[in-house]
Design an enzyme around this catalytic site. Structure first.
Site, mmCIF file in Angstrom:
data_model
loop_
_atom_site.group_PDB
_atom_site.id
_atom_site.type_symbol
_atom_site.label_atom_id
_atom_site.label_comp_id
_atom_site.label_asym_id
_atom_site.label_seq_id
_atom_site.Cartn_x
_atom_site.Cartn_y
_atom_site.Cartn_z
ATOM 1 N N MET A 1 49.393 19.239 92.962
ATOM 2 C CA MET A 1 48.910 17.915 93.344
ATOM 3 C C MET A 1 47.697 17.501 92.508
ATOM 4 O O MET A 1 46.625 17.210 93.031
ATOM 5 C CB MET A 1 48.577 17.898 94.848
ATOM 6 C CG MET A 1 49.748 18.331 95.712
ATOM 7 S SD MET A 1 51.260 17.378 95.452
ATOM 8 C CE MET A 1 51.008 16.074 96.637
ATOM 9 N N HIS B 1 59.490 15.402 93.413
ATOM 10 C CA HIS B 1 58.733 14.399 94.168
ATOM 11 C C HIS B 1 59.569 13.950 95.369
ATOM 12 O O HIS B 1 60.751 13.619 95.209
ATOM 13 C CB HIS B 1 58.397 13.203 93.272
ATOM 14 C CG HIS B 1 57.582 12.177 93.991
ATOM 15 N ND1 HIS B 1 56.252 12.363 94.284
ATOM 16 C CD2 HIS B 1 57.922 10.974 94.522
ATOM 17 C CE1 HIS B 1 55.799 11.315 94.951
ATOM 18 N NE2 HIS B 1 56.796 10.462 95.111
HETATM 19 C C1 GAR Z 1 56.962 19.145 98.166
HETATM 20 O O1 GAR Z 1 57.442 18.381 99.247
HETATM 21 C C2 GAR Z 1 57.018 18.337 96.882
HETATM 22 O O2 GAR Z 1 58.092 17.462 96.847
HETATM 23 C C3 GAR Z 1 55.702 17.605 96.941
HETATM 24 O O3 GAR Z 1 54.792 18.557 97.429
HETATM 25 C C4 GAR Z 1 55.487 19.428 98.333
HETATM 26 C C5 GAR Z 1 55.128 20.855 97.994
HETATM 27 O O4 GAR Z 1 55.674 21.735 98.942
HETATM 28 N N1 GAR Z 1 55.290 17.124 95.631
HETATM 29 C C6 GAR Z 1 54.704 15.948 95.430
HETATM 30 O O5 GAR Z 1 54.421 15.174 96.327
HETATM 31 C C7 GAR Z 1 54.410 15.629 93.968
HETATM 32 N N2 GAR Z 1 53.983 14.277 93.795
HETATM 33 P P1 GAR Z 1 55.745 23.295 98.662
HETATM 34 O O6 GAR Z 1 54.332 23.744 98.247
HETATM 35 O O7 GAR Z 1 56.118 23.882 99.983
HETATM 36 O O8 GAR Z 1 56.756 23.536 97.604
#
Ligand code: GAR
Length: 225
Positions: free
Chosen positions: A96, A115
């Site tokens: 992030m 995303h």
């Molecule tokens: C996921 O839902 C991914 O799609 C999102 O962060 C989360 C991470 O989850 N990414 C974004 O929003 C990127 N802009 P995780 O750490 O459990 O994989």
């Protein structure tokens, strides 16, 4: 594309829980895809995903962005760390941070992001809430090649999820996440097998350019989606 002696190398960048990282680890572990996660790097030392990686014997690095004077300085440190592994692919799995143009250019064509929306809709944060507020019928998740545009870049694959009348942000996020764990390993597998690549700004799959939406998986037939 790779000989047996050259297992494709992946570096995964995370900021949090690392469930997508886990899906990739599991996909490699089950033999579905042949790749090596050379390292997992987090900008948050407390990220749970670092523990997931360590418990599978994967090297980890925490580079706390708060310890750097500027975004540029942090990205330079990240690039140095990533490049020690000479990865074939950089995977952003819930990383992030906004990336500097130098960082993006360095890994252009070999960096993927996931995303939680049907891009180009809902770039940025709170995508599930925004889809619900807009009364959308459909929502989903996208894997894309990373360009300098935030949550932009040519789309590789999308999974479509139907929004139910009684959905809230949590229930919707859970169904979207289940699809994330399907499409991210798939996209990485396609890339590491040499089936999917970026060519002149287009995603090419098995020699054919994909439509702008990328490959689309429709999970609406699944009872749980
Ligand atoms: C996921 O839902 C991914 O799609 C999102 O962060 C989360 C991470 O989850 N990414 C974004 O929003 C990127 N802009 P995780 O750490 O459990 O994989």
């Amino acid at each position: 594309m790779y000989s047996e002696a050259e297992t494709p190398r992946i570096v995964v960048l995370i900021s949090g829980s690392g469930t997508n990282l886990q899906a990739v680890i599991d996909s490699i572990g089950s033999g579905e895809m042949t790749a090596e996660i050379s390292a997992v790097i987090s900008n948050r030392p407390e990220a749970k995903g670092l523990e997931r990686a360590s418990s599978h014997g994967i090297k980890t690095h925490a580079l706390d962005h708060r310890e750097y004077d500027s975004r540029e300085a942090f990205d330079v440190a990240m690039m140095r760390q990533i490049d020690t592994y000479q990865p074939d692919l950089v995977v952003l799995a819930g990383f992030m941070r906004i990336l500097t143009p130098d960082f993006v250019r360095r890994y252009e064509g070999r960096m993927l992001n996931i995303h939680p929306s049907l891009l180009p809709k809902y770039r940025g944060l709170h995508t599930h809430e925004r889809a619900l507020e807009a009364n959308d019928a459909l929502h989903g998740v996208t894997v894309h090649f990373v360009t300098e545009e935030l949550d932009g870049g040519p789309l590789a694959i999308q999974a479509i999820v139907a929004i139910k009348p009684d959905d809230n942000a949590d229930s919707l996020a859970a169904r979207v996440q289940a699809q994330e764990h399907v499409i991210y390993p798939l996209a990485i597998k396609w890339f590491t097998e040499g089936r999917m690549r970026l060519s002149d700004g287009l995603v090419v799959f098995d020699g054919q350019p994909l439509p702008e939406t990328g490959m689309q998986l429709d999970s609406r037939q699944d009872n749980n989606s």
